[in-house]
Design a protein around this motif. Structure first.
Motif, short mmCIF file in Angstrom:
data_model
loop_
_atom_site.label_atom_id
_atom_site.label_comp_id
_atom_site.label_asym_id
_atom_site.label_seq_id
_atom_site.Cartn_x
_atom_site.Cartn_y
_atom_site.Cartn_z
N GLN A 242 65.27 157.28 36.68
CA GLN A 242 63.86 157.20 36.28
C GLN A 242 63.11 158.49 36.63
N ALA B 2 64.05 161.05 34.11
CA ALA B 2 63.41 160.78 32.83
C ALA B 2 61.95 161.22 32.85
N PHE B 3 61.27 160.98 33.96
CA PHE B 3 59.87 161.36 34.07
C PHE B 3 59.69 162.88 34.04
N ALA C 48 60.25 164.15 30.61
CA ALA C 48 59.14 163.80 29.73
C ALA C 48 57.93 164.71 29.95
N LEU D 297 62.81 158.44 27.46
CA LEU D 297 61.35 158.52 27.58
C LEU D 297 60.83 159.72 26.81
N HIS E 230 61.48 159.27 23.02
CA HIS E 230 60.55 158.31 22.43
C HIS E 230 59.18 158.95 22.23
N VAL F 3 60.45 152.94 29.32
CA VAL F 3 60.23 153.83 28.17
C VAL F 3 59.05 153.39 27.32
N LYS F 4 58.96 152.10 27.01
CA LYS F 4 57.94 151.62 26.08
C LYS F 4 57.05 150.58 26.76
N ILE G 270 55.65 154.71 36.44
CA ILE G 270 56.85 155.54 36.38
C ILE G 270 56.89 156.60 37.47
N ASN H 12 53.49 154.64 32.16
CA ASN H 12 54.21 155.08 30.95
C ASN H 12 53.36 154.96 29.70
#
Length: 281
Positions: A56, A59-60, A63, A109, A112, A171-172, A185, A196
């Protein structure tokens, strides 16, 4: 020599984001593989200090960083606790970028946010190292694939398109009409609670506007009325507020204080937010 995502700029930049640190030879090994395939490529380090195994967090950070690179950049992420198992390697094509890494959600993430178009499983051995170890797919699979993509190899050559790729719950966000269930997040150094929920969802889907009062339902069940403002200084010191942060995420903060500490919010928590009937501050 180079091809593009749609009509965007050439793929001559590869970024690297890992949890490897810099003490060991892992990052240099990946770069060596890429430069051996494409000596002209530019390799940029986003970070190698992601907490070990923290998908996570990776991913952050991805992003936050990916969108500042030229269109066509290939982003490689190796935060891969499942390396050597049945977890797949994938390439994600979004509207403007390519993302290469494990199918564990770390890419999704960012993909998307940019608009994921298709995902392929990496299967073509032609674009991997001849010797593939069980514990270093970053060097043996992801690095060469990224290098070949930077040379113009089509994503379709890398493998077959899949639809059952992993999309983590962070993600969503879940939302309907003007109400959203936001996933926390990240908690930054200041104790700001970053969710998010992107500005696009806030303004285009939820139709919120600056100056509104919003009800925030905390993980423990408590509710509070919070103003939605442009920045911290629009409220008095010690006052909570909601804002869109510099990375385009909805954030719960306290001016010159820690929202995470004050409200007992940790990463992974869910907070529900919706307008008050008294909509202006």
């Amino acid at each position: 020599m180079y091809c593009s995502v749609g009509n965007v700029a050439s793929r001559r930049i590869i970024t690297l984001l890992t949890d490897f640190g810099l003490k060991d030879p892992y990052v240099a090994s990946m770069k060596g593989v890429m430069y051996s395939i494409n000596p002209e490529v530019i390799v940029v380090d986003i970070s190698h200090n992601i907490s070990s195994f923290d998908i996570q967090e990776g991913a952050f950070v991805l992003a936050c960083a990916f969108k500042y690179f030229p269109k066509g950049t290939v982003h490689v992420v190796v935060v891969d606790p499942g390396v050597g198992t049945e977890r797949r390697g994938i390439v994600v094509e979004s509207n403007n970028y390519l993302f290469v890494g494990p199918d564990n959600g770390v890419l999704m993430l960012a993909a998307h946010i940019d608009g994921a178009r298709r995902v392929v499983e990496i299967t073509n051995r032609k674009y991997m190292r001849s010797k593939i170890t069980h514990t270093f797919h970053g060097r043996d699979i992801f690095a060469p694939v990224a290098a070949y993509l930077s040379l113009g190899v089509s994503i379709s050559e890398i493998g077959k398109e899949i639809e059952d790729y992993m999309v983590p719950k962070f993600v969503k966000p879940e939302y309907s009409r003007d109400k959203v269930k936001a996933y926390v997040i990240h908690i930054d150094k200041f104790g700001n609670v970053i969710t998010n929920v992107t500005s696009r969802i806030v303004f285009e889907e939820l139709k919120w506007s600056y100056g509104q009062k919003l009800i925030v339902e905390l993980p423990g069940g408590e509710s509070m009325l919070v103003p939605f403002q442009k920045s911290y200084g629009f409220v008095k010191k010690g006052t909570p507020l909601l804002l869109i942060d510099s990375e385009d995420f909805l954030e719960l903060a306290i001016n010159m204080g820690s929202a995470a500490e004050e409200f007992g919010i940790a990463r992974g928590a869910l907070i529900t937010i919706y307008p008050s009937s008294n909509s202006s501050v």
